[in-house]
Design a protein around this motif. Structure first.
Motif, PDB file in Angstrom:
ATOM      1  N   ASP A 328       1.556 -46.184  34.775  1.00 14.94           N
ATOM      2  CA  ASP A 328       0.688 -47.254  35.267  1.00 14.94           C
ATOM      3  C   ASP A 328      -0.656 -47.214  34.534  1.00 14.94           C
ATOM      4  N   LEU A 329      -1.562 -48.118  34.894  1.00 12.73           N
ATOM      5  CA  LEU A 329      -2.831 -48.225  34.180  1.00 12.73           C
ATOM      6  C   LEU A 329      -3.680 -46.962  34.305  1.00 12.73           C
ATOM      7  N   PRO A 330      -3.823 -46.360  35.483  1.00 13.60           N
ATOM      8  CA  PRO A 330      -4.583 -45.101  35.545  1.00 13.60           C
ATOM      9  C   PRO A 330      -3.996 -44.013  34.640  1.00 13.60           C
ATOM     10  N   GLN A 331      -2.682 -43.940  34.551  1.00 15.72           N
ATOM     11  CA  GLN A 331      -2.062 -42.955  33.660  1.00 15.72           C
ATOM     12  C   GLN A 331      -2.316 -43.302  32.194  1.00 15.72           C
ATOM     13  N   PHE A 332      -2.317 -44.604  31.886  1.00 10.05           N
ATOM     14  CA  PHE A 332      -2.617 -45.046  30.523  1.00 10.05           C
ATOM     15  C   PHE A 332      -4.061 -44.702  30.165  1.00 10.05           C
ATOM     16  N   LEU A 333      -4.984 -44.906  31.103  1.00  9.58           N
ATOM     17  CA  LEU A 333      -6.388 -44.553  30.869  1.00  9.58           C
ATOM     18  C   LEU A 333      -6.532 -43.052  30.620  1.00  9.58           C
ATOM     19  N   GLU A 334      -5.828 -42.250  31.403  1.00  8.55           N
ATOM     20  CA  GLU A 334      -5.893 -40.800  31.223  1.00  8.55           C
ATOM     21  C   GLU A 334      -5.315 -40.398  29.869  1.00  8.55           C
ATOM     22  N   TYR A 335      -4.245 -41.049  29.461  1.00 10.29           N
ATOM     23  CA  TYR A 335      -3.645 -40.796  28.149  1.00 10.29           C
ATOM     24  C   TYR A 335      -4.638 -41.111  27.033  1.00 10.29           C
ATOM     25  N   LEU A 336      -5.327 -42.233  27.152  1.00 10.91           N
ATOM     26  CA  LEU A 336      -6.270 -42.635  26.107  1.00 10.91           C
ATOM     27  C   LEU A 336      -7.490 -41.721  26.052  1.00 10.91           C
ATOM     28  N   ARG A 337      -7.882 -41.180  27.190  1.00 14.23           N
ATOM     29  CA  ARG A 337      -9.087 -40.347  27.192  1.00 14.23           C
ATOM     30  C   ARG A 337      -8.805 -38.877  26.866  1.00 14.23           C
ATOM     31  N   THR A 338      -7.494 -38.504  26.834  1.00 18.39           N
ATOM     32  CA  THR A 338      -7.187 -37.081  26.627  1.00 18.39           C
ATOM     33  C   THR A 338      -6.288 -36.791  25.433  1.00 18.39           C
ATOM     34  N   ARG A 511     -23.736 -39.476  42.972  1.00 20.66           N
ATOM     35  CA  ARG A 511     -23.387 -39.284  41.558  1.00 20.66           C
ATOM     36  C   ARG A 511     -21.876 -39.167  41.404  1.00 20.66           C
ATOM     37  N   GLU A 512     -21.245 -38.379  42.237  1.00 18.16           N
ATOM     38  CA  GLU A 512     -19.804 -38.133  42.137  1.00 18.16           C
ATOM     39  C   GLU A 512     -19.012 -39.408  42.425  1.00 18.16           C
ATOM     40  N   GLN A 513     -19.460 -40.183  43.384  1.00 18.85           N
ATOM     41  CA  GLN A 513     -18.793 -41.444  43.711  1.00 18.85           C
ATOM     42  C   GLN A 513     -18.848 -42.407  42.525  1.00 18.85           C
ATOM     43  N   ALA A 514     -19.998 -42.465  41.861  1.00 17.51           N
ATOM     44  CA  ALA A 514     -20.162 -43.353  40.712  1.00 17.51           C
ATOM     45  C   ALA A 514     -19.298 -42.905  39.533  1.00 17.51           C
ATOM     46  N   ILE A 515     -19.258 -41.603  39.283  1.00 16.85           N
ATOM     47  CA  ILE A 515     -18.420 -41.083  38.189  1.00 16.85           C
ATOM     48  C   ILE A 515     -16.953 -41.396  38.467  1.00 16.85           C
ATOM     49  N   ARG A 516     -16.529 -41.206  39.686  1.00 16.08           N
ATOM     50  CA  ARG A 516     -15.131 -41.455  40.045  1.00 16.08           C
ATOM     51  C   ARG A 516     -14.776 -42.932  39.836  1.00 16.08           C
ATOM     52  N   TYR A 517     -15.688 -43.838  40.204  1.00 18.03           N
ATOM     53  CA  TYR A 517     -15.425 -45.265  40.021  1.00 18.03           C
ATOM     54  C   TYR A 517     -15.277 -45.595  38.536  1.00 18.03           C
ATOM     55  N   MET A 518     -16.100 -44.990  37.695  1.00 16.09           N
ATOM     56  CA  MET A 518     -15.997 -45.237  36.255  1.00 16.09           C
ATOM     57  C   MET A 518     -14.668 -44.745  35.715  1.00 16.09           C
ATOM     58  N   LEU A 519     -14.249 -43.556  36.123  1.00 13.50           N
ATOM     59  CA  LEU A 519     -13.000 -42.987  35.617  1.00 13.50           C
ATOM     60  C   LEU A 519     -11.782 -43.779  36.093  1.00 13.50           C
ATOM     61  N   GLU A 520     -11.844 -44.321  37.288  1.00  8.35           N
ATOM     62  CA  GLU A 520     -10.708 -45.069  37.837  1.00  8.35           C
ATOM     63  C   GLU A 520     -10.553 -46.450  37.214  1.00  8.35           C
ATOM     64  N   ASN A 521     -11.638 -46.971  36.647  1.00 14.90           N
ATOM     65  CA  ASN A 521     -11.609 -48.352  36.168  1.00 14.90           C
ATOM     66  C   ASN A 521     -11.837 -48.508  34.676  1.00 14.90           C
ATOM     67  N   SER A 522     -11.939 -47.413  33.932  1.00 15.73           N
ATOM     68  CA  SER A 522     -12.124 -47.509  32.486  1.00 15.73           C
ATOM     69  C   SER A 522     -11.519 -46.293  31.812  1.00 15.73           C
ATOM     70  N   GLY A 523     -11.477 -46.343  30.483  1.00 20.36           N
ATOM     71  CA  GLY A 523     -10.918 -45.237  29.723  1.00 20.36           C
ATOM     72  C   GLY A 523     -11.956 -44.288  29.192  1.00 20.36           C
ATOM     73  N   VAL A 524     -13.187 -44.331  29.697  1.00 24.86           N
ATOM     74  CA  VAL A 524     -14.201 -43.397  29.229  1.00 24.86           C
ATOM     75  C   VAL A 524     -13.838 -41.992  29.687  1.00 24.86           C
ATOM     76  N   SER A 525     -14.268 -41.000  28.912  1.00 18.56           N
ATOM     77  CA  SER A 525     -14.009 -39.611  29.276  1.00 18.56           C
ATOM     78  C   SER A 525     -14.928 -39.193  30.414  1.00 18.56           C
ATOM     79  N   GLU A 526     -14.618 -38.067  31.015  1.00 18.24           N
ATOM     80  CA  GLU A 526     -15.478 -37.565  32.088  1.00 18.24           C
ATOM     81  C   GLU A 526     -16.860 -37.229  31.563  1.00 18.24           C
ATOM     82  N   THR A 527     -16.939 -36.713  30.325  1.00 20.39           N
ATOM     83  CA  THR A 527     -18.240 -36.424  29.725  1.00 20.39           C
ATOM     84  C   THR A 527     -19.057 -37.700  29.582  1.00 20.39           C
ATOM     85  N   GLN A 528     -18.432 -38.750  29.071  1.00 18.87           N
ATOM     86  CA  GLN A 528     -19.145 -40.017  28.905  1.00 18.87           C
ATOM     87  C   GLN A 528     -19.527 -40.615  30.249  1.00 18.87           C
ATOM     88  N   ALA A 529     -18.620 -40.559  31.215  1.00 16.83           N
ATOM     89  CA  ALA A 529     -18.923 -41.105  32.533  1.00 16.83           C
ATOM     90  C   ALA A 529     -20.097 -40.368  33.167  1.00 16.83           C
TER      91      ALA A 529
END
Length: 602
Positions: A328-338, A511-529
């Protein structure tokens, strides 16, 4: 640099303003309204350069290069306020109806910017801003090392330039005590920075202090002298610079570091949003309006963000299906970021990748733009001492005479997290035809008054940068579906900013809530988020400008295309947007509407 950018970075200024003297009555009577307007612009600009010598140096004007100015002092704020009030009084004395169409635009921009500046200079607003003089994203502690490194705006051409650098260093050292005094004032009033931002500042100071003086950016100018500095002077200048770094700058860094660690941090606020700060709700509403240049509320911006996030997700889902990814899309985002295939093998590969992108873009720019900047564009890696907290990419303007290039900075910190599928969109935004075009074309346009050549507002500047990313197809970029996904991802996290920035500062998101929203909705890495969210925490409201500005420019282009049909010329539209500097969005809209009307009438 824009007024707002300089104020945010340094609040550097000179002595009290030398206000322009009115001409004799007979001479004034002989002037046309346009001549009076341009005289006001020239005199206001000249007075501003005397008050703001750093701004002058960024423009290649070195008359005041021996000084930094009294940044953050009551005298500075009073001088800026007095000058703005005098400028508005002089502007009101000029009949706008007697001006030509271009001068009416200049009149409107000058009035808007001056009134906008005055709001931020009111005592009740300064009580919320001046007492928080720096954080990890903006501040003289990270700005000045780059400025004084020999690779920025400070000149190092001859012995006098080196002596002026030493004079500026002494003023820089004195400024630390003023910064500490402002922080103490905030502690007394209860208006304080966040624990997060202050910890980051302490880390930045520790990083700089860990380097031997000879390896600091400050030593750069004396490590390599220009030929114009006689050999007989070099040993003396090298020793003088070493001593002031070792015995002056480094101890000042330690004073600030120890104050923040021991006195300020224990009393800094835990909540990261302005909603948790005394007076923060009023300040954030002001920041929303000033950064968008539109009368918008945090709630309106939040809803626009939610809609844009949903639209981008749908397009990202289409690409997932196109490349045949089975998850699914979340898995695709994780694939692209890792996945390692989307990371540069080393810093050299990343640098060469950006060089290649630049060459490809250059081949197509003439198809979309009738005027190209004379100022050349240079690609550089962010310096090590500031890369951890720096954004993914940024732009530093050159000089109008071309003696210093514009610089596109890319960040290679934590290299495995830097995704190659985002490189094309980043270059279009920060380099060409993004900030480099917008800033350089304005700077080089001598027909404009200086405040329009060198000033501006974030909604236009960043809106144009994000709009430039939408030109990917016309510039032959993102033909690879993964690069196209990178472009969508870049647009997505600008849409996410509308949700997250307002979430943090108006709705109490963590801060954690905002980072989680970015990771769930985009392909940015955790460092970038993490870096992005901490940026929004440090400079509230600024991140809203990108998407709001882009949407307005896209709206105006669609309006022009619909109204003009076959008569629409993209090169002419871009010239209309770019060639009068960074306009407030309402002024830009009026200009484009007038252009459409004139083209239809013609």
């Amino acid at each position: 640099m824009t007024r707002s950018a300089l104020l945010a970075l340094l609040l550097l200024s000179g002595a009290a303003p030398a206000l322009a003297q009115a001409p004799p009555p007979a001479a004034a009577a002989a002037e046309t309204a346009g001549q009076r307007l341009h005289r006001l612009f020239r005199e206001s600009d000249e007075a501003s350069l005397r008050r703001n010598p750093i701004q002058a140096m960024f423009r290649g004007d070195y008359r005041y290069a021996d000084r930094l100015g009294d940044f953050g002092t009551d005298a500075y704020f009073a001088a800026e306020r007095e000058a703005a009030e005098a400028d508005l009084a002089a502007l009101r004395a000029i009949d706008r109806n007697a001006l030509n169409p271009t001068d009416r635009i200049a009149y409107d921009v000058f009035e808007y910017q001056t009134r906008d500046n005055l709001v931020d200079l009111e005592p009740d607003m300064l009580a919320l801003t001046a007492v928080r003089p720096l954080n990890h994203f903006t501040g003289f502690h990270t700005f000045y090392p780059v400025f004084a490194s020999g690779r920025s705006a400070a000149p190092f051409r001859n012995v006098e330039d080196y002596e002026n650098n030493l004079r500026r260093h002494r003023q820089f050292i004195d400024a630390f005590d003023r910064v500490i005094a402002r922080f103490r004032q905030g502690l007394e009033s209860g208006v304080v920075e966040t624990q997060l931002t202050i910890r980051n500042v302490i880390g930045q100071l520790d990083t700089q202090l860990a380097a031997p003086p000879e390896e600091s950016p400050y030593f750069g100018p004396v490590a390599n002298f220009p030929d114009e500095v006689p050999e007989a002077e070099r040993a003396r200048l090298r020793q003088a610079h070493l001593e002031i770094i070792r015995d002056g700058i480094y101890p000042a860094y330690r004073r600030l570091r120890d104050f923040l660690q021991n006195e300020y941090l224990p009393r800094a606020r835990e909540g990261v949003g302005l909603v948790h700060m005394q007076g923060g709700d009023r300040l954030y509403r002001r920041l929303v309006e000033s950064n968008t240049t539109l009368p918008m509320t945090p709630e309106e911006v939040h809803q626009i963000g939610l809609r844009e996030v949903a639209r981008n997700r749908a397009e990202m889902e289409a690409i997932r299906q196109r490349v045949g990814f089975e998850g699914d899309l979340p898995q695709f985002l994780e694939y692209l970021r890792t996945d390692p295939r989307f990371a540069a093998a080393n810093r050299d590969e990343m640098r060469e990748g950006y060089y290649a992108i630049g060459r490809r873009v250059d081949q197509r720019l003439g198809e979309l733009f009738s005027t190209l900047p004379r100022t050349r564009l240079e690609i550089r890696e962010v310096e090590e001492f500031r890369e951890r907290n720096a954004s993914t990419g940024s732009y530093q303007n050159g000089t109008p005479d071309g003696s210093r290039p514009g610089i596109f900075y890319y960040n290679a910190y934590d290299l495995p997290s830097r995704r190659t599928h985002g490189m094309e969109a980043l270059y279009l935004h920060e380099g060409a035809p993004g900030h480099h075009f917008q800033i350089s074309l304005a700077n080089e346009n001598e027909a404009l008054p200086a405040f329009m050549r060198f000033g501006g507002n974030t909604a236009y500047v960043e809106g144009w940068g994000l709009y430039a990313e939408t030109l990917w197809d016309e510039l032959g970029m993102e033909s690879d579906p993964y690069q196209r996904f990178g472009g969508l991802n870049a647009d997505q996290y600008r849409a996410i900013r509308l949700v997250v920035d307002t979430g943090i500062h108006a709705m109490g998101w963590t801060r954690e809530q905002a980072i989680r929203y970015m990771l769930e909705n985009s392909g940015v890495s955790e460092t970038q988020a993490t870096t992005e969210v901490e940026r929004y925490i440090a400079i509230p409201g600024q991140a809203l400008s990108y998407k709001i500005g882009q949407l307005k420019i896209l709206e105006l282009r669609e309006r022009a295309e619909r109204a003009l049909g076959d008569r629409f010329d993209i090169r002419e539209f871009h010239a209309q947007v770019l060639m009068t500097g960074a306009l407030p969005l309402a002024v830009l809209e009026r200009k484009i509407d007038d252009w459409i009307a004139s083209r239809r009438a013609g």
